[in-house]
Enzyme design. Structure first.
Site, short mmCIF file in Angstrom:
data_model
loop_
_atom_site.label_atom_id
_atom_site.label_comp_id
_atom_site.label_asym_id
_atom_site.label_seq_id
_atom_site.Cartn_x
_atom_site.Cartn_y
_atom_site.Cartn_z
N HIS A 4 6.30 13.89 -46.24
CA HIS A 4 5.47 13.39 -45.15
C HIS A 4 6.27 12.92 -43.94
CE1 HIS A 4 3.06 12.94 -48.86
NE2 HIS A 4 2.10 13.39 -48.10
N GLY A 20 0.52 -0.07 -38.20
CA GLY A 20 -0.40 0.89 -38.79
C GLY A 20 -0.66 2.08 -37.89
N ARG A 24 0.74 2.78 -31.59
CA ARG A 24 1.37 1.48 -31.41
C ARG A 24 2.86 1.57 -31.71
NH1 ARG A 24 -2.02 -2.89 -33.99
NH2 ARG A 24 -3.29 -2.45 -32.16
N ARG A 43 1.77 15.26 -39.47
CA ARG A 43 0.40 14.76 -39.57
C ARG A 43 0.07 13.72 -38.50
NH1 ARG A 43 -2.09 14.92 -45.46
NH2 ARG A 43 -0.98 16.72 -46.31
N ARG A 87 6.24 -5.05 -41.75
CA ARG A 87 4.95 -4.65 -41.23
C ARG A 87 4.64 -5.48 -39.98
NH1 ARG A 87 -0.04 -3.45 -40.38
NH2 ARG A 87 -1.74 -4.95 -40.65
N ILE A 88 4.24 -4.81 -38.90
CA ILE A 88 3.76 -5.48 -37.70
C ILE A 88 2.36 -4.94 -37.43
CG2 ILE A 88 5.99 -6.04 -36.64
CD1 ILE A 88 5.77 -3.46 -35.02
N SER A 90 -2.21 -6.10 -36.87
CA SER A 90 -3.26 -7.06 -36.60
C SER A 90 -3.83 -7.60 -37.90
CB SER A 90 -4.37 -6.42 -35.77
OG SER A 90 -4.90 -5.29 -36.44
N GLU A 162 -18.12 -6.03 -48.00
CA GLU A 162 -19.45 -6.61 -48.20
C GLU A 162 -19.40 -7.63 -49.33
OE1 GLU A 162 -22.53 -3.71 -48.51
OE2 GLU A 162 -21.94 -2.69 -46.66
N GLU A 179 -5.68 -8.42 -43.92
CA GLU A 179 -5.24 -7.15 -43.34
C GLU A 179 -5.29 -6.12 -44.46
OE1 GLU A 179 -1.30 -6.14 -44.00
OE2 GLU A 179 -2.39 -7.02 -45.67
N MET A 180 -4.60 -4.99 -44.36
CA MET A 180 -4.84 -3.93 -45.33
C MET A 180 -3.58 -3.28 -45.91
SD MET A 180 -8.14 -1.97 -43.65
CE MET A 180 -8.41 -1.00 -45.15
N GLU A 181 -2.40 -3.82 -45.66
CA GLU A 181 -1.20 -3.10 -46.07
C GLU A 181 -0.11 -3.93 -46.76
OE1 GLU A 181 -3.33 -0.85 -43.09
OE2 GLU A 181 -2.29 -2.73 -42.71
N SER A 203 -6.20 -10.73 -34.38
CA SER A 203 -6.98 -9.99 -33.38
C SER A 203 -8.46 -10.32 -33.46
CB SER A 203 -6.79 -8.49 -33.58
OG SER A 203 -7.22 -8.10 -34.87
N ASP A 204 -8.90 -10.87 -34.58
CA ASP A 204 -10.31 -11.26 -34.71
C ASP A 204 -10.43 -12.38 -35.74
OD1 ASP A 204 -11.25 -9.70 -37.44
OD2 ASP A 204 -9.74 -8.60 -36.33
N ARG A 217 -4.80 -6.37 -26.59
CA ARG A 217 -4.08 -6.41 -27.86
C ARG A 217 -2.59 -6.14 -27.71
NH1 ARG A 217 -7.82 -4.83 -32.97
NH2 ARG A 217 -9.68 -5.95 -32.29
#
Length: 234
Positions: A4, A20, A24, A43, A87-88, A90, A162, A179-181, A203-204, A217
């Site tokens: 990859h 991510g 960015r 990709r 990792r950098i 939001s 949810e 966050e997600m990572e 960010s939120d 941002r």
């Protein structure tokens, strides 16, 4: 070259910053690095290598979510010899004291599931940051006159969650942001003996509904990138 990542041997630096969003990664490389060079675009996941204060740095996108990050983190470490991955990105605040534009430095990253769950099986592994990077990042932030939030975060495997009951319990237990990572990054780094850290900009806000407009941002994320760079070479 790996499955990859189309870079050649020697194209990837020992230190890799991982936003991510691949765009960015381009912005950060063009803003903070000297003579950044595109080293991957397989990709559409862009990676750039350049110099920061005389040190070689790669800034490479990870994609959204732990499965995507896991692919790139594994290949960066295993196939290209990266030893420090930060990792950098939001994050969404989960505490009243954490405000929009604040910086969160993740000491630990809780999660329900990661791509590494199959390896750990019945073990509830506790993903944590490299202490040397953590300490250097806090010092870098304080040196900029900032008061970063340091503690536990939540790495979610879904964006459209949810589970208000779960959010309530994490807030109750002091989780700073979502966050997600990061949890998978910390786990992959631990597996391969590399160093990892997550530095996020809020960010939120999950409690107030406040959100940073998209146009603001990048301007707000500059501090986060500088903190990560200083931590890597501090």
């Amino acid at each position: 070259m790996s499955v990859h990542i189309g870079a050649e041997k020697g194209d990837i630096a020992d230190v890799v910053l991982m936003p991510g969003d691949p765009l960015r990664a381009r912005w950060a490389a063009e803003t903070f690095l000297r003579a950044p060079r595109l080293v991957n675009e397989v990709r559409g996941m862009l990676g750039f290598t350049g110099e920061w204060k005389g040190n070689r740095v790669t800034i490479h996108g990870s994609g959204m979510g732990m499965p995507s990050l896991s692919i790139y983190a594994n290949e960066l470490i295993r196939d290209f010899g990266a030893r420090t991955l930060i990792r950098i990105g939001s994050a969404g605040a989960m505490q009243e004291a954490v405000n929009i534009r604040d910086v969160v430095i993740a000491m630990t990253a809780s999660t329900i599931s990661t791509p590494s769950r199959g390896i750990m099986r019945e073990l509830n592994f506790a993903p944590c940051a490299d202490f040397g990077l953590l300490r250097a990042a806090v010092a870098a932030a304080e040196g900029k006159g900032m008061a970063p939030h340091v503690g536990g975060i939540y790495s979610s495997d879904v964006f459209y969650d949810e589970r208000p009951d779960l959010t309530e319990q994490m807030t109750r237990h002091g989780v700073l942001a979502v966050e997600m990572e990061a949890a998978e990054l910390y786990t992959v780094a631990a597996r391969h003996g590399a160093r990892a850290l997550g530095v996020m900009t809020i960010s939120d806000h999950l409690l107030t509904g406040e959100a940073l407009p998209s146009g603001e941002r990048e301007r707000s994320f500059g501090d986060m990138v500088e903190i990560a760079l200083e931590a890597a070479f501090g």
